[in-house]
Design an enzyme around this catalytic site. Structure first.
Site, PDB file in Angstrom:
ATOM      1  N   GLU A 146      33.320  90.536 -21.431  1.00 32.98           N
ATOM      2  CA  GLU A 146      33.807  89.915 -22.668  1.00 32.98           C
ATOM      3  C   GLU A 146      35.253  90.320 -22.943  1.00 32.98           C
ATOM      4  O   GLU A 146      36.051  89.529 -23.407  1.00 32.98           O
ATOM      5  CB  GLU A 146      32.910  90.394 -23.831  1.00 32.98           C
ATOM      6  CG  GLU A 146      33.312  89.874 -25.183  1.00 32.98           C
ATOM      7  CD  GLU A 146      32.324  90.299 -26.273  1.00 32.98           C
ATOM      8  OE1 GLU A 146      31.669  91.340 -26.093  1.00 32.98           O
ATOM      9  OE2 GLU A 146      32.221  89.579 -27.275  1.00 32.98           O
ATOM     10  N   GLU A 149      22.848  89.343 -30.270  1.00 36.16           N
ATOM     11  CA  GLU A 149      23.414  88.010 -30.520  1.00 36.16           C
ATOM     12  C   GLU A 149      22.646  86.992 -29.686  1.00 36.16           C
ATOM     13  O   GLU A 149      21.764  86.326 -30.164  1.00 36.16           O
ATOM     14  CB  GLU A 149      24.905  87.974 -30.194  1.00 36.16           C
ATOM     15  CG  GLU A 149      25.710  88.808 -31.163  1.00 36.16           C
ATOM     16  CD  GLU A 149      27.120  88.317 -31.362  1.00 36.16           C
ATOM     17  OE1 GLU A 149      27.340  87.145 -31.680  1.00 36.16           O
ATOM     18  OE2 GLU A 149      28.031  89.155 -31.178  1.00 36.16           O
TER      19      GLU A 149
HETATM   20  C1  BGC Z   1      30.469  86.363 -29.695  1.00 35.78           C
HETATM   21  C2  BGC Z   1      31.543  85.525 -29.103  1.00 35.78           C
HETATM   22  C3  BGC Z   1      31.815  84.464 -30.100  1.00 35.78           C
HETATM   23  C4  BGC Z   1      32.425  85.162 -31.260  1.00 35.78           C
HETATM   24  C5  BGC Z   1      32.948  84.296 -32.334  1.00 35.78           C
HETATM   25  C6  BGC Z   1      31.067  87.047 -30.865  1.00 35.78           C
HETATM   26  O1  BGC Z   1      30.259  87.944 -31.478  1.00 35.78           O
HETATM   27  O2  BGC Z   1      29.902  87.217 -28.785  1.00 35.78           O
HETATM   28  O3  BGC Z   1      31.467  85.226 -27.801  1.00 35.78           O
HETATM   29  O4  BGC Z   1      32.494  83.367 -29.674  1.00 35.78           O
HETATM   30  O5  BGC Z   1      31.594  86.147 -31.779  1.00 35.78           O
HETATM   31  O6  BGC Z   1      34.143  84.665 -32.637  1.00 35.78           O
END
Ligand code: BGC
Length: 724
Positions: free
Chosen positions: A609, A342
Site C-alpha cells: 500500500e 477493511e
Molecule cells: C483504503 C484505501 C482507500 C482509502 C480511501 C483506505 O483505508 O485502504 O485503499 O482507497 O482508504 O482513501
C-alpha cells in the site's frame, strides 16, 4: 430461479449471533430421478451439504453484494448426491451480511447480525412427478460447531460442541425481491501452498512461512489434548527483528482457533478468509510438522489472461506480485486489502487498477456484478459511496478519483471486452455522477471537501492525513474533465448526443488552466508530479509538451516519484507518451525507496500500500494504514502491457478488434514479451535487442487487424505472426 420464491426464510429461534447455525431436513427419494436442483441463498455465508457431502465448490456463498438490491441465489445440480434416505443441511455463519459493518442499515432484512437461509430442492422423477422440498418451520435448527465466526476476527471451532437445545427453525416474513440468480463469478479454492519453513523467532514464537502473501485460509492436521485451544494468528510479514508481526491488521484479530478433543482432525474453515503469508501457532501441543499445514488460496473464479516477462528478474517479480495482489483482492469484490479491518470495495482502488485487472484476468463478469452494485448504491443525488457495496460509514462521501469508478470502470470494461452493454447499463449512472459534481462545482471548479486527494503521496501526506499533497480542487476538477469526456464518448457510442456536456467540460478546462496553469506549466504553488500528470494525461493542458517537460523536470530534480494513488497510475504514461521514455524506465527500474522495485528488493511477494511499508532498517510505516497486499500501485502493469510491450486496444474498435502495437524499448532490457488472451484470441508482442539491433514480433488473432508503430512509422498488418 425456479422454486426458491415459494420457500420460506428460516432463522434460529434463539438469539444466536456471531456463530454458525445449522438447518436440516430429512427426506426420502424412493424412485429414479431425472434431475434434482438445489436453489439456495442466505443472509450470511452458507455451506450446503447433502448426506454429509459438500454441495458444489462455491466458497463464502452467496458472496458480497449490495444486499438490498441483490442477494445471489445459486442453483446446484445435486442429482448425483441423492440416495434413498437423505439429509440436507444448510450451515450459515455471519459473513459480510450479518456482520453489521458491510452494508447499509436500511438494507437490513433482519437484525443486522442475525443469519438466515432459504432454499428449494426440486426433484423431478423419471415417472414425471416433481417434488419440491422447501425451507420452512419444519426444519431442524441447531447451533453448529463453529462457535464464533467474524470476517475480521476469524473463527473458533469446537468439534466437541453439540447444541444442548436443538429446536425447529423459525419462519419469518422477509422480502424476496432482492433474490437473483448469481451475477458474478463464484469464489472458489485455487492453489494449495505447502508450508515452506518453520521458524522459531527471536521471541521464541512458532511461525510457519508459506513463502507467499495470499488470501485464503490454512488447512491443518491436529490432535492436541482435550480442551486445548490451538490458536493460529495470521500475519503478512515479520518485523525488522524477525518476530511475528500483525499490528497492521489494526482491530482485526484474524485468528483461527481450534478447540482440541484429543482426536485426529484435518480442518479448514467454511466461513472465513484471511490475508497472510505467515502464521503463528500458540497452544499447539502436537509436534509442529510442515506437512500438517497447507495454505489454501481463495478468490473469485477469474481466468488468467495476461502474461508479461522481460530480461529483468526484478520487474518479473513485480509483475508476479501484481498478479498475487489481484488474486488476493478479487474475492468477490475488488477490495483494497484482504487482511485488516477493511477488506472493502474502495472505488478509487478499483478505478485505478481496472485496466491492469482486465488484462491480467478475465474480469468481465466480476465487474458486471460490482458495477451493478455501484449503480444500486449510488445515492439519488448522484454521489457514489467511497466503498461498493456501500456501508453506512462511507456512504455519503464521494471523492474525486474514487467516485469516478462510475465512469472509468464501465469505460475500461468496454475497451477491453468490446461489450457495449457496460456503457448502456451505466450511462444514467454516469450522468447522475456528473450532475452531482456539477451541483457542487463553482465556476467550473470542483472544490467540495471530502476528497481523499492523491492518497498516500510523498508531497505532504502523513500518517495523520494521507490526503494532503496535490491540491484537491485541482485533482477533482481534472477528474471531472476526464469523467465528462468518458460520458460524452459513451453517449455517442450509445447513440445519444453528448454535446451539452462538451460546453461545460470546456468551461472547466478553462477554469483549470486559469487557476492552476500559466504558459503550459502548472504554477509553482500547485506544481507537483501528480498535478502535471493529470494535466498531461487527461489532455487538460493547452501545451502538453511543456507540461510534460515540467513533469520530467520535477521527477529528474528529485530523482524519484512522489505520486500517490491518483498520480501513480498515469505517471509513466504521461512521461513516455511525451518523449520522456528514459525517465519512465528510470522510475520503473529504480530499486531505492521510493519505487516499485523497492518493495521487491525488500522481499515483497505482493504489492504494498505504501512506498515504504517496511523501511530498509526494518522499521514500518504507521500501523494506521500499512497493508502489504494492496493492488493500487500495481496499476503500473498497464504500462508494462501497453508501453513496454506495446499492446493497445483501439478506442474506435474496442475489445481488440483492432490492435495498436507500439512498444518502447530501453537498453537496460534485452527482451520483453507479453500476451493478452482477448475476446478475439491471443494477442502477443515480443521484442529482443541483440548487438544493438531490436527485432519485434507481433501476433494478431484471426479476423483482427493491427497497426504497428515503430520509430514513428505506421504499418498495417493482418492476422498472423509478423516480424519487424
Ligand atoms: C483504503 C484505501 C482507500 C482509502 C480511501 C483506505 O483505508 O485502504 O485503499 O482507497 O482508504 O482513501
Amino acid at each position: 430461479m425456479k422454486n426458491i420464491l415459494s420457500a420460506q426464510w428460516i432463522k434460529s429461534p434463539k438469539i444466536a449471533l456471531d456463530r454458525e447455525i445449522c438447518f436440516s431436513a430429512e427426506f426420502e427419494t424412493e424412485k429414479p430421478i431425472e434431475y434434482a436442483e438445489l436453489e439456495v441463498t442466505a443472509l450470511g455465508v452458507y455451506k450446503a451439504e447433502i448426506n454429509g457431502n459438500r454441495v458444489g465448490d462455491y466458497i463464502l456463498a452467496p458472496g458480497y453484494t449490495s444486499y438490498g438490491h441483490c442477494l445471489q441465489v445459486e442453483t446446484y445440480d445435486v442429482a448425483e448426491m441423492l440416495e434413498k434416505k437423505n439429509k440436507i443441511t444448510l450451515s450459515v455463519a455471519p459473513g459480510w451480511k450479518a456482520h453489521g459493518f458491510f452494508g447499509r442499515l436500511e438494507e437490513s432484512f433482519l437484525g443486522f447480525k442475525e443469519t438466515a437461509a432459504i432454499c428449494a430442492l426440486t426433484i423431478k422423477f423419471t415417472d414425471g412427478e416433481t417434488r419440491i422440498i422447501t425451507s420452512g418451520g419444519n426444519w431442524k435448527c441447531e447451533n453448529g460447531k463453529t462457535i464464533y465466526s467474524d470476517v475480521y476476527n476469524g473463527y473458533v471451532y469446537d468439534p466437541s460442541y453439540t447444541d444442548p437445545e436443538p429446536g425447529r427453525a423459525k419462519v419469518f416474513p422477509c422480502g424476496k425481491s432482492a433474490l437473483k440468480d448469481r451475477v458474478g463469478e463464484k469464489v472458489i479454492e485455487h492453489e494449495r501452498l505447502p508450508a515452506k519453513e518453520i521458524i522459531i523467532t527471536p521471541k521464541g514464537e512458532k511461525v510457519i512461512d508459506f513463502g507467499q502473501n495470499l488470501t485464503g485460509y490454512v488447512e491443518f492436521a491436529i490432535k492436541g489434548k482435550k480442551g486445548e485451544r490451538a490458536v493460529i494468528s495470521h500475519g503478512e510479514t515479520l518485523d525488522g527483528e524477525g518476530n511475528f508481526y500483525n499490528a497492521n491488521y489494526r482491530s482485526a484479530k484474524a485468528q483461527a482457533v481450534f478447540i482440541c478433543d484429543g482426536e485426529e482432525h484435518r480442518f479448514k474453515p467454511d466461513f472465513n478468509f484471511y490475508g497472510f503469508r505467515y502464521i503463528k501457532l500458540d497452544g499447539f501441543s502436537d509436534e509442529i510438522k510442515k506437512e500438517n499445514f497447507t495454505a489454501v488460496v481463495v478468490h473469485s473464479d477469474i481466468k488468467r489472461t495476461g502474461s508479461f516477462e522481460c530480461s529483468d528478474e526484478r520487474v518479473n517479480k513485480l509483475f508476479s506480485n501484481i498478479i498475487w495482489s489481484q488474486k488476493g483482492n478479487f474475492l468477490d469484490i475488488p477490495s483494497d486489502c484482504p487482511q485488516r479491518d477493511e477488506r472493502l470495495g474502495w472505488t478509487g482502488d478499483a478505478q485505478v487498477f481496472a485496466k491492469t485487472a482486465s488484462y491480467n484476468f478475465d474480469v468481465e463478469r466480476f465487474f458486471t456484478k460490482w458495477l451493478a452494485d455501484l449503480r444500486a448504491d449510488q445515492n439519488p443525488w448522484g454521489s457514489v459511496p467511497a466503498v461498493i457495496p456501500a456501508n453506512n460509514r462511507w456512504d455519503h462521501t464521494s471523492s474525486a478519483a474514487w467516485g469516478d469508478a462510475a465512469t472509468v470502470c464501465p469505460w475500461q470494461m468496454y475497451l477491453t471486452y468490446g461489450n457495449r452493454k457496460f456503457l448502456e447499463d451505466s450511462l444514467e449512472s454516469m450522468k447522475k455522477y456528473i450532475a452531482f459534481i456539477e451541483t457542487y462545482s463553482r465556476n467550473g471548479l470542483w472544490s467540495e471537501s471530502g476528497h481523499f486527494g492523491d492518497w498516500l503521496n510523498l508531497d505532504g501526506s502523513s500518517a495523520e492525513d494521507c490526503s494532503i499533497g496535490t491540491d484537491k480542487t485541482l485533482i477533482a476538477t481534472a477528474y471531472y474533465i476526464y469523467s465528462t469526456e468518458i460520458l460524452i464518448k459513451s453517449m455517442n457510442i450509445c447513440g445519444e448526443d453528448g454535446s451539452e456536456y462538451t460546453e461545460r467540460r470546456e468551461k472547466s478546462i478553462s477554469a483549470f488552466r486559469n487557476k492552476f496553469m500559466k504558459d503550459g506549466r502548472i504554477i509553482p504553488e500547485y506544481a507537483t508530479q501528480t498535478a502535471c500528470v493529470l494535466a498531461v494525461y487527461f489532455g487538460i493542458s493547452d501545451d502538453i509538451a511543456e507540461t510534460a517537460k515540467q513533469l520530467n523536470e520535477l521527477v529528474t530534480e528529485c530523482g524519484h516519484l512522489k505520486t500517490g494513488f491518483v498520480g501513480t497510475p498515469y505517471l509513466l504514461h504521461a512521461l513516455s507518451e511525451n518523449g520522456y521514455v528514459k525517465t519512465a524506465y528510470d522510475l520503473l527500474l529504480r530499486e531505492e525507496y521510493p519505487s516499485w522495485l523497492f518493495s521487491v528488493k525488500m522481499g515483497a511477494t505482493t504489492v504494498w500500500e505504501h512506498w515504504d511499508g517496511m523501511r530498509e532498517d526494518g522499521t514500518m510505516w504507521s500501523t494506521s494504514m500499512n497493508s502489504f497486499n494492496h493492488y493500487a500501485y500495481g496499476s503500473v502493469a498497464d504500462w508494462l502491457y501497453g508501453k513496454a510491450a506495446g499492446i493497445n486496444t483501439d478506442e474506435s474498435r474496442p475489445g481488440f478488434e483492432h490492435i495498436v502495437f507500439e512498444p518502447i524499448t530501453d537498453q537496460r532490457l534485452s527482451y520483453v514479451k507479453a500476451s493478452i488472451e482477448t475476446r478475439r484470441g491471443t494477442v502477443r508482442s515480443e521484442w529482443k535487442t541483440e548487438n544493438g539491433k531490436t527485432v519485434y514480433e507481433f501476433t494478431v488473432p484471426e479476423g483482427v487487424s493491427a497497426t504497428v508503430i515503430l520509430g514513428g512509422k505506421k504499418t498495417e498488418i493482418g492476422s498472423g505472426v509478423h516480424k519487424f
